[in-house]
Design a protein around this motif. Structure first.
Motif, short mmCIF file in Angstrom:
data_model
loop_
_atom_site.label_atom_id
_atom_site.label_comp_id
_atom_site.label_asym_id
_atom_site.label_seq_id
_atom_site.Cartn_x
_atom_site.Cartn_y
_atom_site.Cartn_z
N UNK A 116 -9.12 3.19 18.15
CA UNK A 116 -10.36 2.91 17.41
C UNK A 116 -10.86 1.53 17.80
N UNK A 117 -12.17 1.38 17.86
CA UNK A 117 -12.76 0.12 18.34
C UNK A 117 -13.27 -0.71 17.17
N UNK A 118 -12.37 -1.48 16.60
CA UNK A 118 -12.72 -2.48 15.58
C UNK A 118 -13.06 -3.76 16.33
N UNK A 119 -14.34 -3.95 16.61
CA UNK A 119 -14.78 -4.97 17.58
C UNK A 119 -14.15 -6.33 17.36
N UNK A 120 -14.21 -6.84 16.14
CA UNK A 120 -13.80 -8.22 15.88
C UNK A 120 -12.57 -8.30 14.98
N UNK A 121 -11.78 -7.24 14.97
CA UNK A 121 -10.47 -7.24 14.31
C UNK A 121 -10.54 -7.44 12.80
N UNK A 122 -11.53 -6.82 12.17
CA UNK A 122 -11.62 -6.87 10.71
C UNK A 122 -10.42 -6.13 10.10
N UNK A 123 -10.03 -5.03 10.72
CA UNK A 123 -8.89 -4.25 10.22
C UNK A 123 -7.60 -5.05 10.39
N UNK A 124 -7.37 -5.59 11.58
CA UNK A 124 -6.14 -6.30 11.87
C UNK A 124 -5.96 -7.57 11.07
N UNK A 125 -7.06 -8.20 10.69
CA UNK A 125 -6.97 -9.46 9.94
C UNK A 125 -7.19 -9.24 8.44
N UNK A 126 -8.28 -8.60 8.08
CA UNK A 126 -8.62 -8.50 6.65
C UNK A 126 -7.89 -7.37 5.94
N UNK A 127 -7.83 -6.20 6.54
CA UNK A 127 -7.10 -5.11 5.88
C UNK A 127 -5.60 -5.37 5.88
N UNK A 128 -5.06 -5.69 7.04
CA UNK A 128 -3.61 -5.95 7.13
C UNK A 128 -3.24 -7.21 6.35
N UNK A 129 -4.02 -8.28 6.54
CA UNK A 129 -3.73 -9.51 5.80
C UNK A 129 -3.87 -9.34 4.30
N UNK A 130 -4.89 -8.59 3.87
CA UNK A 130 -5.07 -8.34 2.44
C UNK A 130 -3.93 -7.53 1.85
N UNK A 131 -3.49 -6.51 2.59
CA UNK A 131 -2.34 -5.72 2.13
C UNK A 131 -1.08 -6.57 2.05
N UNK A 132 -0.86 -7.40 3.07
CA UNK A 132 0.33 -8.23 3.10
C UNK A 132 0.36 -9.19 1.92
N UNK A 133 -0.75 -9.89 1.67
CA UNK A 133 -0.80 -10.84 0.57
C UNK A 133 -0.66 -10.18 -0.79
N UNK A 134 -1.27 -9.00 -0.94
CA UNK A 134 -1.21 -8.29 -2.22
C UNK A 134 0.20 -7.78 -2.51
N UNK A 135 0.85 -7.19 -1.51
CA UNK A 135 2.19 -6.64 -1.71
C UNK A 135 3.26 -7.75 -1.80
N UNK A 136 3.02 -8.85 -1.11
CA UNK A 136 3.95 -9.98 -1.13
C UNK A 136 4.19 -10.48 -2.56
N UNK A 137 3.15 -10.37 -3.39
CA UNK A 137 3.28 -10.82 -4.77
C UNK A 137 4.31 -10.01 -5.54
N UNK A 138 4.50 -8.76 -5.12
CA UNK A 138 5.52 -7.95 -5.78
C UNK A 138 6.91 -8.52 -5.65
N UNK A 139 7.14 -9.33 -4.63
CA UNK A 139 8.44 -9.95 -4.42
C UNK A 139 8.49 -11.40 -4.91
N UNK A 140 7.40 -12.16 -4.72
CA UNK A 140 7.49 -13.60 -4.89
C UNK A 140 6.53 -14.20 -5.92
N UNK A 141 5.81 -13.36 -6.67
CA UNK A 141 4.92 -13.89 -7.70
C UNK A 141 5.72 -14.65 -8.75
N UNK A 142 5.25 -15.84 -9.12
CA UNK A 142 5.95 -16.65 -10.12
C UNK A 142 6.18 -15.85 -11.40
N UNK A 143 7.43 -15.74 -11.81
CA UNK A 143 7.74 -15.09 -13.07
C UNK A 143 7.96 -13.59 -12.99
N UNK A 144 7.03 -12.87 -12.37
CA UNK A 144 7.09 -11.40 -12.40
C UNK A 144 7.53 -10.76 -11.09
N UNK A 145 7.58 -11.51 -10.01
CA UNK A 145 8.01 -10.95 -8.73
C UNK A 145 9.49 -10.57 -8.76
#
Length: 424
Positions: free
Chosen positions: A326-355
């Motif tokens: 697939x031709x994601x010209x400027x890597x919106x998927x690789x940066x924003x979708x992947x980065x957004x998923x990573x940051x959101x799921x990371x909280x499940x492990x390391x969020x202060x108090x509830x991770x």
């Protein structure tokens, strides 16, 4: 009413608005020279269109008034808020004018729509893009903002969480999803829509690795710098008060992208033999994306770890488009979708108090995953339907010969770089 916090929110709103011209430079430098006007105009078009829609009805969908203690339904519109006339005066006891919050959230809506455009660079019609932006903002972004952010006005005049992703899941699971500044509503949302549009429009002519190189890396660096500068308003401003949490969000917004920049360069050096300026800019943006949902809920140490992961993972993720076709010209998927998923799921492990590492429970990870994938699926499906309908009716993609020649003169009648006036 706290004038200090009011000023803080308004300044943060101005910083976030600056991010969209910054994005225009970032994206504009990444495309070929004969498409730079087209690319930048999609960001500026979003500023004009979404700014108007937000005042007319966007805020009424995203932030309908919420009675104290209630959870907002997934799709609601508050007709009293159309045109914002009912928000001219602050309720008694409010910490700041409602219109300050309206202005701050308007800038989020603008840049979220603009982010999507990077996936269809070099080949999209401007008019079709504007129609897509109108429909996607109305059907997707405004409701999703309500799911995630919805600070509906409570009975005492304060803003209270009411969206199903935050308050709703808290009532069910005991904890709500954490998304401090928009990992789901902004980045996963725009990244999923970008993937859908990339599939609808198809590949650029001659699409293959190395065939399309950035025409202006200094533009890319300038854009990344403006984005990073504005992101302090994006993240720290989401606290809506100049306090300790805002300070934590601010330092994490410095630490995570700094670490991600370094990690991206290391991956580039190992993989390709040379660290690049575009890689440095992309790494910083990847770190900013990942820290967005987590900036108020991580210690600075864990923010650095997240940045290192984001820089390395996103540097590898941008190669997926060549493997998957697939031709994601400027890597919106690789940066924003992947980065957004990573940051959101990371909280499940390391969020202060509830991770997981603090609580020993996977509940936070569960609600983070539900929030992330609910937004991803909703945005992808509707963006694909909207984009497909536009392509099959008025057409979304320019002719191949116009794409090869460069679409600036065809679509806008302008050139990005006029070295000599041939009319003289």
């Amino acid at each position: 009413m706290d004038q200090g916090n009011t000023a803080f929110i308004l300044i943060a709103a101005a910083l976030v608005l600056l991010m969209t011209p910054g994005l225009a430079f970032f994206y504009g430098g990444l495309v070929k020279a004969k498409s730079v006007i087209s690319m930048m105009m999609m960001s500026f078009g979003a500023m004009g269109l979404i700014g108007v829609l937000w005042v007319l009805y966007g805020y009424a969908i995203a932030f309908p008034t919420t009675a104290e203690g209630s959870v907002q339904l997934p799709w609601t519109i508050d007709f009293s808020e159309l045109g914002l006339g009912s928000l001219l005066e602050a309720p008694e006891g409010a910490a700041y004018p409602p219109l300050a919050f309206v202005a701050f959230q308007a800038t989020f809506a603008i840049i979220t729509v603009a982010l999507v455009s990077g996936a269809i660079a070099d080949r999209a019609k401007f008019g079709s893009w504007m129609i897509f932006a109108f429909l996607w903002a109305t059907i997707v972004y405004f409701p999703v903002a309500s799911w995630v952010f919805n600070f509906g006005l409570a009975d005492d005049g304060s803003f209270a969480y009411g969206g199903w992703i935050t308050r709703g899941m808290q009532d069910v699971f005991g904890v709500g999803a954490i998304d401090f500044a928009g990992g789901t509503a902004v980045h996963i949302n725009s990244g999923a829509a970008a993937l859908a549009l990339a599939l609808v429009l198809g590949k650029r002519v001659g699409f293959q690795k190395g065939a399309h190189v950035p025409h202006n890396p200094p533009f890319v660096l300038l854009g990344a710098g403006l984005l990073w500068f504005g992101w302090f308003g994006f993240n720290a401003g989401s606290e809506l008060a100049a306090d300790g949490i805002a300070s934590l969000a601010f330092i994490n917004t410095l630490a995570a992208p700094a670490a991600a920049l370094l990690a991206w360069l290391v991956v580039e050096k190992i993989k390709d033999g040379k660290p690049t300026s575009v890689g440095a800019a992309s790494g910083a943006v990847a770190g900013l994306v990942a820290i967005t949902p987590a900036c108020g809920s991580l210690t600075p140490f864990w923010a650095i770890v997240l940045g290192l992961l984001a820089g390395a993972v996103c540097a590898l993720a941008i190669e997926l488009k060549y493997k998957l076709g697939f031709d994601d010209s400027l890597d919106v998927v690789g940066i924003h979708l992947v980065g957004g998923l990573l940051g959101t799921l990371y909280l499940g492990f390391f969020a202060n108090g509830s991770g997981l590492i603090y609580s020993g429970s996977f509940t936070q990870l569960l609600v983070q995953a539900i929030a992330a994938f609910a937004v991803l699926i909703y945005s992808f499906v509707l963006a694909f339907i909207i984009g497909f309908a536009i392509e099959k009716t008025i057409g979304f993609r320019v002719k191949n010969e116009d794409e090869i020649a460069g679409i600036d003169t065809v679509v806008h009648g302008e050139e990005g770089y006029v070295l000599a006036d041939t009319r003289a």
